[in-house]
Design a protein around this motif. Structure first.
Motif, mmCIF file in Angstrom:
data_model
loop_
_atom_site.group_PDB
_atom_site.id
_atom_site.type_symbol
_atom_site.label_atom_id
_atom_site.label_comp_id
_atom_site.label_asym_id
_atom_site.label_seq_id
_atom_site.Cartn_x
_atom_site.Cartn_y
_atom_site.Cartn_z
ATOM 1 N N LYS A 101 0.854 -1.178 0.000
ATOM 2 C CA LYS A 101 0.000 0.000 0.000
ATOM 3 C C LYS A 101 0.892 1.231 0.000
ATOM 4 C CE LYS A 101 -3.545 -0.786 3.110
ATOM 5 N NZ LYS A 101 -4.154 -0.311 4.330
ATOM 6 N N ARG A 102 0.600 2.153 -0.886
ATOM 7 C CA ARG A 102 1.404 3.354 -0.896
ATOM 8 C C ARG A 102 0.486 4.549 -1.036
ATOM 9 N NH1 ARG A 102 4.771 5.424 -5.819
ATOM 10 N NH2 ARG A 102 4.841 7.527 -5.019
ATOM 11 N N GLY A 103 0.646 5.521 -0.191
ATOM 12 C CA GLY A 103 -0.193 6.706 -0.264
ATOM 13 C C GLY A 103 0.429 7.745 -1.178
ATOM 14 N N HIS A 104 -0.408 8.660 -1.658
ATOM 15 C CA HIS A 104 0.089 9.700 -2.549
ATOM 16 C C HIS A 104 -0.390 11.067 -2.091
ATOM 17 C CE1 HIS A 104 1.391 6.789 -5.660
ATOM 18 N NE2 HIS A 104 0.486 6.051 -5.045
ATOM 19 N N LEU A 105 0.559 11.929 -1.837
ATOM 20 C CA LEU A 105 0.223 13.295 -1.524
ATOM 21 C C LEU A 105 -0.247 13.927 -2.828
ATOM 22 C CD1 LEU A 105 0.429 15.164 0.910
ATOM 23 C CD2 LEU A 105 2.681 15.868 0.109
ATOM 24 N N ASN A 106 -1.358 14.630 -2.774
ATOM 25 C CA ASN A 106 -1.866 15.270 -3.982
ATOM 26 C C ASN A 106 -0.796 16.179 -4.585
ATOM 27 O OD1 ASN A 106 -3.434 17.300 -5.663
ATOM 28 N ND2 ASN A 106 -5.050 15.878 -5.062
ATOM 29 N N LEU A 336 -8.258 8.850 -8.608
ATOM 30 C CA LEU A 336 -7.025 8.240 -8.105
ATOM 31 C C LEU A 336 -6.071 7.830 -9.220
ATOM 32 C CD1 LEU A 336 -8.514 6.173 -5.153
ATOM 33 C CD2 LEU A 336 -6.966 8.120 -4.976
ATOM 34 N N ILE A 339 -4.173 11.003 -9.249
ATOM 35 C CA ILE A 339 -3.465 11.299 -7.996
ATOM 36 C C ILE A 339 -2.309 10.334 -7.771
ATOM 37 C CG2 ILE A 339 -3.747 11.364 -5.479
ATOM 38 C CD1 ILE A 339 -6.714 12.223 -6.070
ATOM 39 N N LYS A 340 -2.533 9.074 -8.120
ATOM 40 C CA LYS A 340 -1.503 8.070 -7.839
ATOM 41 C C LYS A 340 -0.312 8.128 -8.784
ATOM 42 C CE LYS A 340 -4.210 4.888 -5.148
ATOM 43 N NZ LYS A 340 -4.451 3.510 -4.759
#
Lengths: 342, 791
Positions: A101-106, A336, A339-340
């Motif tokens: 899982k990897r989050g993405h800062l906008n 997303l 965003i991703k």
């Protein structure tokens, strides 16, 4: 006797160095250190020797024995390590790695952080104000009086008025923050005010009714156009990580005088002219100017005591230029897939 | 506005090419938005006169023509029938390459040779018509280039004049003045023009409100013959986007484009009272009606200004004329109006009437009343050239506007621009802009011509100097300012931290609009008061959000098309209406999770786990989750009533936020097929409670030991009760209790399993000690919660 011990030892070490299997090690151990080994015989015969000789021979026999033992251990380890069967554990290394899982800062937040970092590095303070504003802060105090045609330049979202209330609006620029800040602070200062702004216009790939603006304001007793050019060049050179030139063209915004459009040298061709800049070598970036004295007066400063520059540009436009994003509507799409990517 | 290159060149006497001119204007005056070169593809098209027309011997639909193009006569086959002998027509010569791609060659058409082509409008790229051959005006010269005959040898510049210069630059003379200043020439464009002030008793003018109408000049002209304007004027108007109508109306438009002064022409006979025209400039009477030229009927207020005669309204001043007052083909006598109206009043009227004209556009930008006189002189000159005669002029101008003076501190120029400009250069620049200068010590006294309404302050003058001098010549200079560390913005830093935590935990950040529709609010059960936009772009964006949740739900709905599991968050403001002031803008954090649903309430526990993660990272350890304080009916509709908790802090009254699943009812309304859990946190409160600094806790010196306990519990037993009992039985020797397994059993029973970590600060615990505590825990759990401990 001594030479016999050395001979046995050397022979043992030589034989040990040639072993291939654990069994051979075991055999050699038995052969050289076992009960019937030559060594044992020697040790057994020690009792027949003089005390002097007993001591000397005993010592060297023990050292030799220790050396043989160490060699046996060493080769035993070498054999067992070399016998590890890696082949039986072979896996397919082309199978994809486990998905993490990897989050993405906008991207808007990322660009905003970059910009803020550059400015705070130059000693700018970050200031903020409300997004729902009064006409006073959004227009009047900025030298844009009611019924003035200049107001048409800002397509404004108005809040449905309630009785006895001033007409509220969604700020069309972050400039109201200038006034709010100046009401509470005395020069010299340098601030940036980033934030959400709104213009009532139809959206397409280059227009969006909701956008983020950055505004820089530097006020002192002798802040000049030349200083503005310098700060602009510094900022953009850092932001785009290359030498950028700033070009000023005359323009008009009621809250500044003189007012400018400012362009930066094309990122692709550095001003020579290419397709990205439609062959003119420059990219249009925003508005700027020397703060109108009326704005200082509206903020409570005496007329002609201070001078300074104000400068605003759109975050999305910078992000689009830096990351080659083709549609401004993506920023607020929440998609997303977009965003991703960042 | 559109400007003709030829016209500008004529006025300014410059020798610049259109490209050079555009660059110069761009860098020193205004933004040039586009340049349109006229007459492309017309290089080999000339004016020809038809000498004879014959039938084609082999084709019924074709004609043979003989065309005079000056130096020779050509035989051309033609398929159109609208031509007659003596007509002047465009002739594309052999070798011409038309805009539509057609290349003209010598051809044989049905056995007859043809040496060119007669052209229709569309073939020339001049319009869409293919009705027939374009018939040119009689004054077109045989053999001359069509571009010249139609004044197409021109380029049109679209120049964006901003409000500060709309007083003087929305006309060709305005831009020509810029060009001559940039060429360093001093041209007085108004010098040659003088108004003939012949008296007349055929016209009287009365102004009721001098403020709304500072000046009104009327001129009566006779011997008018209404006809078409000369070709050059028609094509000039055409190429600037104005339809030619007749010689008089065209002349008013032409002068407006030249000088920026809107003019109006009345038909004398239609508006006269008896034998004389009486013009009154007055405010409308409340609810007075007028039918405008375009046929629309407008109801007026007493703030609107009217032009009337004795018994009826003739025009809405500065906006549009009324019916039955204007020029028609029988007009022989006219009254020309060249007036000045208050800009604010015109603006208000045209906004109220929803009418926008070339005239109102200019009047609302405020025009110099002295230009009215120049414009009147100019139109009289043009109408006289058509044979009209001046009967007389009436000028009502009670408070003439005079030139004003600005004192400029010469040192201020360099100080503001950051570049030392020689005094001589400064004076030359100002003089070329027709500003007269007089040196007085360190000061320069500058006389401002009345058309430069924008010049009022020293800074205005410095801008003139700077832009004509050239901003590109100003060198960037390092500013000097006191060293002071930038103040940290704590809120922003905090926001950044939270963003980083969430991204680290696998969340992606969305940005949503600050508004949503009534429909969204209703679906989400947000029945509280919202700020409402007066002029939303569409009803779906009419309310200022009081919650980030509807936006997030829409994001989830859209993203479920492409993703199975979603973790997103937004940090943004909500707007809580306040009586009598600006709304309260609260910065909120909303995170949302769509994940594996195989376990009951899994989404909820995921969300709760993320809340713990954020709080722990912030160093907050004393937060807890509690049931909703109010009665169940008061739970906002958006939340799942039995999967929802408040987030609170030990010892604090303030509610930090909520965590919970979205109500399946709401999800259904948003057409979301999966379960969604959300945490909603007030950023400002969270920041305040996290302000306490973290403190280091010494590492444990003695080893810990772990035991497991598992049990079966009745449905009403809550984990919190179990945890309380375990902790309570531990005599401070329990460091941590961790629920590691949970599953549902038949009859709504649940199985729980916990790790219990034991340890002491001063010694290693003996097995026996731990056994005793475990025994106590078991007893207490069995006694108090009636759970069944598995042994």
């Amino acid at each position: 006797m001594q030479s016999k011990i050395i001979e046995i030892k050397n022979k043992a070490i030589e034989e040990i160095s040639e072993v291939k299997t654990k069994e051979e090690i075991f055999d050699l151990e038995k052969k050289y250190l076992g009960r019937n080994s030559e060594f044992n015989q020697i040790l057994k015969n020690l009792k027949n020797l003089s005390e002097e000789e007993k001591k000397e021979i005993g010592k060297s026999a023990n050292l030799a024995k220790k050396e043989i033992e160490d060699n046996l251990k060493k080769y035993e380890r070498i054999i067992s390590e070399s016998n590890f069967d890696f082949q039986s554990e072979k896996i397919d290394i082309t199978i994809p790695g486990k998905r993490k899982k990897r989050g993405h800062l906008n991207i808007l937040s990322q660009v905003r952080n970059e910009i803020e970092d550059i400015f705070t590095g130059m000693g700018f303070e970050v200031a903020d104000g409300p997004e729902v504003e009064t006409e006073h802060y959004n227009f009047d105090a900025l030298n844009i009086p009611k019924d003035h045609p200049a107001r048409d330049e800002w397509d404004t979202f108005w809040i449905k008025p309630e009785e006895k209330l001033d007409h509220m609006l969604l700020r069309t620029h972050t400039s109201p923050v200038q006034i709010r800040y100046m009401e509470k602070n005395e020069p010299p200062f340098r601030i940036i005010s980033p934030g959400k702004c709104f213009r009532r216009e139809a959206t397409d790939s280059t227009h969006e009714h909701t956008f983020y603006q950055f505004e820089a304001l530097v006020v002192g007793e002798d802040v000049s156009v030349a200083n503005f050019k310098y700060i602009g060049e510094q900022f953009f050179s850092k932001f785009f990580n290359k030498d950028i030139k700033v070009r000023l063209r005359p323009s008009f915004f009621p809250f500044v005088e003189p007012g400018f459009e400012f362009d930066i040298s094309c990122l692709m061709c550095s001003g020579k002219g290419c397709r990205a800049c439609k062959n003119n070598g420059w990219l249009e970036l925003g508005g700027a100017g020397m703060v109108n004295q009326n704005v200082f007066v509206a903020s409570g400063y005496p007329r002609n005591k201070y001078q300074g520059f104000a400068w605003g540009f759109g975050l999305e436009r910078l992000a689009m230029m830096k990351y080659k994003i083709s549609d401004i509507r993506l920023f607020h799409s929440g998609d997303l897939r977009f965003i991703k990517q960042f | 506005m559109q400007y003709s290159y030829n016209w500008l060149k004529e006025l300014s006497e410059t020798n610049k090419t259109v490209g050079q001119m555009a660059d110069l204007i761009m860098m020193h005056s205004f933004e040039v938005e586009s340049i349109e070169e006229k007459g492309k593809g017309l290089e080999n098209v000339v004016v020809g006169k038809i000498l004879e027309i014959k039938k084609h011997p082999n084709a019924d639909k074709l004609q043979l023509t003989k065309i005079d193009i000056g130096n020779k006569k050509l035989d051309i086959v033609c398929g159109a029938w609208n031509i007659k002998v003596d007509d002047k027509v465009p002739v594309a010569l052999v070798g011409a390459k038309l805009q539509n791609g057609i290349v003209i060659k010598e051809a044989e058409i049905r056995g007859i040779k043809s040496f060119g082509m007669l052209c229709a409008e569309d073939e020339l790229g001049l319009g869409k018509s293919h009705e027939g051959i374009l018939i040119l005006g009689k004054d077109a010269e045989i053999g001359e280039k069509l571009t010249k005959a139609l004044d197409l040898d021109d380029a049109i510049l679209e120049i964006k004049v901003l409000p500060d210069r709309s007083h003087d630059a929305l006309c060709h003379i305005g831009i020509a003045r810029e060009i001559s200043a940039l060429d360093g020439k001093k041209i007085d464009y108004y010098k040659k023009i003088k108004l003939n002030r012949k008296k007349t008793d055929k016209l009287s003018i009365k102004i009721q409100d001098q403020y709304l109408c500072p000046r009104y000049i009327g001129a009566v002209m006779t011997d008018i013959k209404i006809e078409e304007s000369p070709t050059w004027m028609k094509s000039r108007l055409n190429s600037l986007g104005i339809n030619p109508i007749n010689n008089i109306v065209d002349a008013t438009n032409y002068v407006m484009l030249e000088l920026g002064q809107p003019l109006h022409a009345f038909d004398f006979d239609q508006i006269k009272d008896d034998e004389r025209v009486n013009i009154f400039v007055r405010r409308a009477i409340e609810n007075e009606k007028i039918t405008l030229l375009d046929g629309s009927v407008k109801e007026l207020f007493d703030e609107d200004l009217l032009i009337t005669n004795k018994d009826r309204a003739l025009a809405v001043a500065g906006v549009m004329g009324g019916e039955n007052s204007g020029i028609n083909e029988n007009t022989t006598k006219i009254v020309i109006e060249s007036a000045n109206f208050n800009s604010t009043s015109i603006r208000k009227t045209r906004m109220r009437l929803k009418v926008k004209t070339e005239a109102s556009d200019r009047f609302e930008k405020e025009i110099d009343p002295n230009v009215a006189e120049i414009a009147m002189a100019r139109i009289i000159e043009i109408v006289e050239s058509y044979g009209g005669k001046i009967e007389g002029v009436v000028d009502v101008y009670s408070k003439p506007v005079e030139k004003w003076k600005i004192k400029l501190d010469l040192a201020y120029v360099g100080k503001l621009l950051g570049e030392e400009i020689p005094e001589k250069t400064i004076i030359n620049i100002l003089e070329s802009l027709q500003l007269k200068t007089k040196k007085k010590g360190r000061m320069l006294e500058i006389e401002i011509p009345t058309f430069r309404i924008d010049l009022k302050t020293q800074e205005d003058i410095i801008e003139e100097i700077g832009r004509i001098y050239g901003y590109e010549k100003i060198n960037s200079t390092v500013p000097f300012y006191p060293v002071q560390p930038a103040k940290m913005d704590e809120e922003r830093q905090f926001e950044k931290t939270i963003r980083d935590y969430l991204v680290g935990a696998g969340f992606s950040e969305v940005y949503n609009y600050s508004f949503y529709g009534k429909n969204d609010a209703e679906m989400a059960g947000l029945s509280q008061k919202h700020l409402e936009l007066e002029n939303p772009i569409n009803p779906e964006q009419a309310l200022m959000r009081v919650s980030l949740v509807p936006g997030i739900l829409n994001n989830i709905k859209e993203n479920l098309k492409n993703f199975k599991e979603i973790e997103i968050f937004e940090i943004g403001r909500i707007y809580i209406p306040k009586d009598g002031s600006l709304p309260e803008e609260k910065n909120m954090l909303v995170g949302a999770i769509v994940s594996d649903e195989s376990k009951k309430g899994n989404n909820f526990y995921e969300a709760k786990g993320y809340v713990d993660l954020i709080f722990n990272k912030l160093g907050i350890e004393d937060h807890y989750f509690d049931e909703f304080k109010n009665s169940e009916e008061k739970i906002p509709l958006i939340w799942h009533k039995t999967r929802f908790a408040e987030i609170e802090i030990e010892g604090s009254e303030e509610l930090i936020g909520y965590v919970g699943e979205m109500s399946p009812i709401v999800l259904e309304r948003f057409r979301i097929k999966k379960r969604v859990a959300i945490f909603e946190i007030d950023m400002e409160i969270l920041r305040k409670v996290s302000e306490g600094e973290r403190e280091f806790k010494p590492l444990r010196k003695f080893p810990t030991s772990m035991r497991d306990i598992s049990m079966t519990a009745e449905p009403e037993v809550r984990v919190e009760d179990i945890l309380d009992i375990i902790q309570g039985s531990g005599m401070k020797l329990i460091i941590d209790v961790d629920l590691f397994d949970i599953f549902d059993l038949p009859e709504e029973k649940t199985s729980f399993a916990f790790h219990i970590i034991f340890g002491a600060d001063d010694r290693t615990l003996k097995n026996q000690e731990v056994d005793e505590i475990m025994k106590k825990i078991t007893e207490n759990l069995e006694k108090d919660l009636k759970v069944e401990i598995r042994k």
